[in-house]
Design an enzyme around this catalytic site. Sequence first.
Site, PDB file in Angstrom:
ATOM      1  N   GLU A   1       0.826  -1.260   0.322  1.00  0.00           N
ATOM      2  CA  GLU A   1       0.111  -0.297   0.070  1.00  0.00           C
ATOM      3  C   GLU A   1       0.649   1.537  -0.022  1.00  0.00           C
ATOM      4  O   GLU A   1       0.763   2.331   0.586  1.00  0.00           O
ATOM      5  CB  GLU A   1      -0.492   0.123   0.781  1.00  0.00           C
ATOM      6  CG  GLU A   1      -2.049  -1.136   0.641  1.00  0.00           C
ATOM      7  CD  GLU A   1      -2.857  -1.447   2.132  1.00  0.00           C
ATOM      8  OE1 GLU A   1      -2.993  -0.617   2.844  1.00  0.00           O
ATOM      9  OE2 GLU A   1      -3.873  -2.129   1.794  1.00  0.00           O
TER      10      GLU A   1
ATOM     11  N   GLU B   1      -4.250  -9.284  -0.325  1.00  0.00           N
ATOM     12  CA  GLU B   1      -5.434  -8.890   1.077  1.00  0.00           C
ATOM     13  C   GLU B   1      -7.138  -8.728   0.308  1.00  0.00           C
ATOM     14  O   GLU B   1      -7.195  -7.186  -0.255  1.00  0.00           O
ATOM     15  CB  GLU B   1      -4.815  -7.199   2.035  1.00  0.00           C
ATOM     16  CG  GLU B   1      -3.723  -7.571   2.883  1.00  0.00           C
ATOM     17  CD  GLU B   1      -2.996  -6.720   3.178  1.00  0.00           C
ATOM     18  OE1 GLU B   1      -4.295  -5.568   4.287  1.00  0.00           O
ATOM     19  OE2 GLU B   1      -2.178  -6.253   3.147  1.00  0.00           O
TER      20      GLU B   1
HETATM   21  O1  AHR Z   1      -4.548  -6.368   7.192  1.00  0.00           O
HETATM   22  C1  AHR Z   1      -4.160  -5.505   7.711  1.00  0.00           C
HETATM   23  C2  AHR Z   1      -4.311  -4.448   7.498  1.00  0.00           C
HETATM   24  O2  AHR Z   1      -4.795  -4.180   6.412  1.00  0.00           O
HETATM   25  C3  AHR Z   1      -2.283  -4.170   6.608  1.00  0.00           C
HETATM   26  O3  AHR Z   1      -1.646  -3.919   7.563  1.00  0.00           O
HETATM   27  C4  AHR Z   1      -2.429  -3.008   5.374  1.00  0.00           C
HETATM   28  O4  AHR Z   1      -1.369  -3.300   3.996  1.00  0.00           O
HETATM   29  C5  AHR Z   1      -4.075  -2.849   4.985  1.00  0.00           C
HETATM   30  O5  AHR Z   1      -4.792  -1.547   5.315  1.00  0.00           O
END
Ligand code: AHR
Length: 578
Positions: free
Chosen positions: A248, A382
């Site tokens: 990110e 994610e």
């Molecule tokens: O999964 C939790 C968080 O969500 C991670 O650290 C980040 O990459 C995302 O914003």
Amino acid sequence: MLFTLTSESGTRVCKRKGVLSAVWAGRGSFTKCSILGRWFTRRFTALRQKVPFAMRALLFGCALIAVATIAPAVVAQKVQLSVDVSKASVKIDRNIFGQFAEHLGHGVYEGIWVGPDSTIPNTRGIRNDIVAALRALKVPNVRWPGGCFADEYHWRTGIGAQRLVTLNPNWGGVIEPNTFGTHEFMDFLDQIGAEAYISVNVGSGTPREAAEWLEYLTAAQPTTLAKERAANGHQAAYRVSSLGIGNESWGCGGNMTPDYYLSQLKIYTRFVRNFNPSQQDKQQMLKIAVGPGGSETEWAYWTEAVMRAYQNRQWSWDINGLSMHSYTVGHWPPSFASVGFGETEYGQILKFTLEMEDLVSKHSAIMDKYDPQKKVALVVDEWGAWYAPLPGTNPGFLVQQNSLRDAILAALNLNIFAHHGDRVRMANIAQMINVLQAMILTDKEKMVLTPTYYVFKMYVPFQEATFVPVAFDAGTYVHGEISLPRMDALAAKDTAGKLWMAFTNLDPNQSIEVEASLAGIIARSAAGETLTGPKVDSVNTFDAAKTVVPKPISAKVEGRKLDLTLEPKSVTVISVEQ
Ligand code: AHR
């Protein structure tokens, strides 16, 4: 009270001025509803004049029980479906069943790592119960050490006899003991049989730091770093199958613009090398760039920028994947409860999660413009449900319960990834243990498997199977203002030629009778497992661990016809024997 009728198109409810007139179940119309209602009203008035109140109440109660016993509340909906096994096409990459384990809350510490001196049974500090449970999932890869944590992680803090004690500012500001580092992670992977997907620090690290980490991990020749690895207990070079270059980077990873990120990406892909001799020709490490975090224009812009740069790349840099993050959250900050919710919240969350389809389609279409041969994978590294933290927990630990709704959510997303198997070749649910939509929850020595765990287990046969198209009209489940497809399905042929089918009945009230016609296969029998529970928010707890667990199911099969009943709010996986 309510007067319920079921028509060809679904359930209808008639209200009768606060008096229960009748409950009717069956195919019918509103005309039947009002006739039956009037009949009941007349009988009730006559009864009231002749019989004393206590007797009336008793009779009324008996009548109610009789009606409820004789007539089921609802009637199964029929869905006709066709599957042609000869049309098997794209392989479902097993990496879409990947996991994500960040140094966050009790995800790593307590969830995986208890240390060798713990009274909790462990192997070199790693919990035996967790390893056994994860082995059954055939976890293909684990993304580590973050997440946002990755862009503040310095690998040297986590090797050798003397670990540095640092902080974890992203997630509760707690102490990071670094007792779980590179060797412990690779040992964990070895124990569960998974591959390493390592995220290197672009935000606060340097290309040199990342390059040295990879040399430490993968060099087989006796370099100083390889010798240090051997001195720390691992002579052989490790395998690293995937490398995430930043996390990110548009947000917690450094708030970079696409151009700034691209300038970093080119340097990292050039200099962060995998030296493992077994990964030079075949099984080369996949380099995964930071990609979009949503569907809005800014994210399309990010995907365009990275993919345009990829199309115009020089010999000196390359990528194999573009990451995408998308949580089912509803609205930020996360406010949906993970337990103790009703049908409305069930429907809302499933509606939100189905947006994954558009998101994947949209970014795949952009990628197609610059990479028509689909060399770059869309890596959804994610995904999952992100709810309000459980009351009484550290909000920085992202602790939530995991319900039957999450099992259905997981199945829907896995189906979407499989349907886009030509582009989506890797995905990582967030997160593996004790964090967000977890497979497993622990409380010190106790462990419980979540409904999501069981979906991943039931879907194991789809790993590396070949996608088979399924045609059906799902119909619609309506609740208030929410309407959803009533059913979802996935089919695939495994490497032994066996047909597997997964069905999700989203409707929490009505079962579905699937009438499948099969082509390209003569079926003899079909059986599998179904996962459901008493309520949409049913969960497994340490005290009641078997509330939402799979149970056996079989289908009626005659040659090219297969009939199967899906329980309301359920996920079912069956295999078809020829
Ligand atoms: O999964 C939790 C968080 O969500 C991670 O650290 C980040 O990459 C995302 O914003």
